[in-house]
Motif scaffolding. Structure first.
Motif, PDB file in Angstrom:
ATOM      1  N   UNK A   1     -14.454  14.703  95.881  1.00 16.71           N
ATOM      2  CA  UNK A   1     -14.874  13.411  95.392  1.00 16.71           C
ATOM      3  C   UNK A   1     -14.128  13.115  94.095  1.00 16.71           C
ATOM      4  N   UNK A   2     -13.549  11.943  94.002  1.00 18.64           N
ATOM      5  CA  UNK A   2     -12.826  11.509  92.815  1.00 18.64           C
ATOM      6  C   UNK A   2     -13.760  10.643  91.978  1.00 18.64           C
ATOM      7  N   UNK A   3     -13.911  10.992  90.716  1.00 16.84           N
ATOM      8  CA  UNK A   3     -14.771  10.244  89.795  1.00 16.84           C
ATOM      9  C   UNK A   3     -13.896   9.432  88.870  1.00 16.84           C
ATOM     10  N   UNK A   4     -14.196   8.136  88.774  1.00 19.55           N
ATOM     11  CA  UNK A   4     -13.410   7.236  87.936  1.00 19.55           C
ATOM     12  C   UNK A   4     -14.350   6.501  86.989  1.00 19.55           C
ATOM     13  N   UNK A  56     -17.394   5.066  89.188  1.00 21.85           N
ATOM     14  CA  UNK A  56     -17.091   4.967  90.603  1.00 21.85           C
ATOM     15  C   UNK A  56     -16.778   6.339  91.169  1.00 21.85           C
ATOM     16  N   UNK A  57     -17.290   6.613  92.363  1.00 22.09           N
ATOM     17  CA  UNK A  57     -16.915   7.825  93.097  1.00 22.09           C
ATOM     18  C   UNK A  57     -16.275   7.389  94.399  1.00 22.09           C
ATOM     19  N   UNK A  58     -15.070   7.916  94.652  1.00 23.69           N
ATOM     20  CA  UNK A  58     -14.315   7.557  95.849  1.00 23.69           C
ATOM     21  C   UNK A  58     -13.797   8.816  96.536  1.00 23.69           C
ATOM     22  N   UNK A  59     -13.385   8.644  97.789  1.00 20.28           N
ATOM     23  CA  UNK A  59     -12.820   9.761  98.548  1.00 20.28           C
ATOM     24  C   UNK A  59     -11.315   9.873  98.380  1.00 20.28           C
TER      25      UNK A  59
END
Length: 104
Positions: A1-4, A56-59
């Motif tokens: 999970x990528x945290x922005x 934001x959390x993205x794949x």
């Protein structure tokens, strides 16, 4: 999970309009965000500075970056341009923040 995380800026006195517009977020915008990998998306407001803090959390970063090119996103930026700082293309002036700590 990528945290922005990022920050943006509202024009003074526009926080209620911003909240109302997001409370009534277009269904097609919700679908767009989810389709492009948004798992968690939160925006917070700092009343002392009129700043917005987004989390934001993205794949997938590449898939997420495609959101900006979509017609619905362009329409949303245009819709929001009257209440916040924007670039010439109506995208919000946004500054990415560096993660300094994470507790899971």
């Amino acid at each position: 999970m990528i945290k922005k995380a990022f920050k943006m800026k509202l024009f003074p006195g526009c926080e209620e309009t911003y909240r109302q517009r997001h409370d009534q977020l277009w269904p097609e915008m919700v679908e767009l965000l989810k389709t492009h990998g948004a798992k968690t998306y939160c925006i917070f407001f700092d009343s002392e500075t009129s700043s917005l803090f987004g989390y934001l959390e993205i794949d997938n970063e590449e898939k997420w970056l495609q959101v900006a090119q979509t017609e619905i996103n362009q329409k949303w930026w245009n819709y929001m341009a009257d209440i916040m700082e924007t670039n010439e293309d109506y995208s919000p002036v946004s500054v990415e923040l560096t993660k300094m700590f994470n507790l899971e």
